[in-house]
Design a protein around this motif. Sequence first.
Motif, short mmCIF file in Angstrom:
data_model
loop_
_atom_site.label_atom_id
_atom_site.label_comp_id
_atom_site.label_asym_id
_atom_site.label_seq_id
_atom_site.Cartn_x
_atom_site.Cartn_y
_atom_site.Cartn_z
N ILE A 191 3.17 -38.33 20.00
CA ILE A 191 3.12 -38.53 21.45
C ILE A 191 4.27 -37.75 22.06
CG2 ILE A 191 3.23 -40.21 23.33
CD1 ILE A 191 2.40 -42.36 21.33
N VAL A 192 4.03 -37.11 23.19
CA VAL A 192 5.10 -36.45 23.94
C VAL A 192 5.45 -37.34 25.13
CG1 VAL A 192 5.71 -34.47 25.38
CG2 VAL A 192 4.47 -34.12 23.23
N ASN A 193 6.74 -37.63 25.25
CA ASN A 193 7.25 -38.48 26.31
C ASN A 193 8.23 -37.65 27.16
OD1 ASN A 193 8.09 -40.66 27.86
ND2 ASN A 193 9.35 -41.59 26.25
N SER A 194 7.76 -37.04 28.23
CA SER A 194 6.54 -37.28 28.97
C SER A 194 6.35 -36.12 29.95
CB SER A 194 6.65 -38.60 29.74
OG SER A 194 7.82 -38.56 30.56
N VAL A 195 5.30 -36.18 30.78
CA VAL A 195 5.15 -35.26 31.91
C VAL A 195 5.04 -36.07 33.19
CG1 VAL A 195 4.01 -33.43 30.60
CG2 VAL A 195 2.63 -35.19 31.68
N ASN A 196 5.42 -35.45 34.30
CA ASN A 196 5.20 -36.09 35.60
C ASN A 196 4.24 -35.24 36.42
OD1 ASN A 196 6.72 -34.02 37.05
ND2 ASN A 196 8.58 -35.02 36.28
N GLY A 197 4.05 -35.59 37.67
CA GLY A 197 3.04 -34.93 38.48
C GLY A 197 3.46 -33.61 39.10
N ASP A 198 4.67 -33.14 38.85
CA ASP A 198 5.10 -31.86 39.38
C ASP A 198 4.46 -30.71 38.60
OD1 ASP A 198 6.80 -32.79 41.40
OD2 ASP A 198 8.46 -33.05 40.00
N ASP A 199 4.04 -29.67 39.32
CA ASP A 199 3.41 -28.52 38.66
C ASP A 199 4.35 -27.91 37.63
OD1 ASP A 199 1.11 -28.82 40.11
OD2 ASP A 199 1.62 -27.31 41.62
N ILE A 222 2.34 -38.88 27.45
CA ILE A 222 2.50 -39.93 28.46
C ILE A 222 2.63 -39.26 29.82
CG2 ILE A 222 4.01 -41.77 29.32
CD1 ILE A 222 4.83 -42.26 26.39
N GLY A 223 1.76 -39.63 30.74
CA GLY A 223 1.81 -39.10 32.09
C GLY A 223 2.47 -40.09 33.04
N LEU A 224 3.57 -39.69 33.63
CA LEU A 224 4.28 -40.56 34.57
C LEU A 224 3.74 -40.34 35.98
CD1 LEU A 224 7.96 -40.06 33.32
CD2 LEU A 224 6.29 -41.82 32.64
N CYS A 225 3.42 -41.42 36.64
CA CYS A 225 2.84 -41.33 37.99
C CYS A 225 3.94 -41.17 39.03
CB CYS A 225 2.01 -42.58 38.28
SG CYS A 225 0.61 -42.77 37.17
N LEU A 226 4.63 -40.04 38.94
CA LEU A 226 5.69 -39.74 39.89
C LEU A 226 5.86 -38.23 39.96
CD1 LEU A 226 8.38 -38.86 38.06
CD2 LEU A 226 8.46 -41.29 37.64
N ASN A 227 6.62 -37.79 40.97
CA ASN A 227 6.96 -36.37 41.10
C ASN A 227 8.38 -36.27 41.64
OD1 ASN A 227 6.72 -36.97 43.84
ND2 ASN A 227 4.67 -36.07 44.00
#
Length: 445
Positions: free
Chosen positions: A402-410, A428-433
């Motif tokens: 698992i990769v921790n993590s990405v957020n919503g920024d391009d 893991i996708g974080l619901c933030l930018n």
Amino acid sequence: MNFLEFLNNNIVLLDGAMGTMLQKNGMKAGDVPEHFNIEHSDIIIKIQKAYVEAGSNVIFTNTFGANSKKLSNSSYSLERIIKAAIANAKTAMGNKGFVAYDIGPIGELLQPSGLLGFDEAYELFAQQVKIAVAEGVDLFVIETMSDLQEVRAAVLAVKENSDLPLIASMSFEENGRTFTGCDVAAMACCLEGLGVNAIGINCSLGPVQLLPVVEKLLNYTNLPVSVKANAGLPTKYGGYDIDEVEFTRVYEKFLKMGVRIVGGCCGTTPEYISLLKQAIANAPKDIKMPDVIRGICSGEKFLPYGGIMVVGERLNPTGKPLFKEAILNEDIEYILKQALEQVEAGADILDLNLGLPKIDEPSIMKKVITALQGVSDIPLQIDSSKPLAIEAGLRCYCGKAIVNSVNGDDESLDAILPIVKKYGAAVIGLCLNKDGIPKNAEDRL
């Protein structure tokens, strides 16, 4: 029509054994099978032509041991051996099917089980791949592997040095594990993520013993599954205990289960392949396949998605001066001790964060993950903000992490997701930018 187009519309018939056929044709103990490509090309072509005439759509090159380590004492260059092998296979096949470049094990265990480094193994495989691509093979087959890490090195060598189709196959015991402990579910989870085109099981056992192993494999992948069993089990008289009729009866069960690629391994002959061709002609169509079980894995353990997973998060320097000191001093023993304490306490996954200023994070990430895999079999979660460190970790990790993590920024998505895709990791996708966490669920999604 290329191989993938053929596979999409047909059940593929591979060839049978090469080694035992060479023994029948005069190869003695101590002879190098790959030397026959040059010294006895007529025998190689005769064997391969017999498989083509029996109905094989794909024949393997006689290159199972064609790597620089195994052939270090050869009087012929590796390039000459490989070129001769491919020329022989092309002569035998003509325009009737496809030539697969055959990649077998190096002959040494990879770290941490052995001494061979992952990068060295990769280079040994890449050397073969580059020659085979230049000589115009149609696809690659990795076979008879017991170490998932070695398969990973071979897969990456093929994927990074060619755009040809790839079948990856390992050898399992009756307990559903390879000699080095790799579980069939972990193999499917890891290799499907790496982007192979088909997954298989070959050698070690006869078709009867492989039935439950293949049945399990079909629950963990929706890729085409390949089976290349031995002609039963060895006998004390030097042969195998299943003839072509019984062999084919068992393969009819494989075909009813949804196996899409079939052939024979040790002890099989053109007669076995001929009967398999008849079985394929009578195989059922439109088979309902089981729902695939998804998850993450180490090289030995598969962890399905669903339910609560306990993540151990103590491998992190934040607020831990001793752990920070261990990273700076590359005190691997201390880090492993912290990991094992969490495993013993019941962690299902270990989160690994080695981020500190002014360190070579990719280098220490590689060292720690390589060491961790020698003491723990639970899956890893790679926790870093640096793409180079993430890639270093994923490249050497034997399994699906698992990769921790990405957020919503391009910027985050563009930097991390291509790495996740290449190595088949979960993320893991974080619901933030950059503006923080949105206030409502719609904006978060």
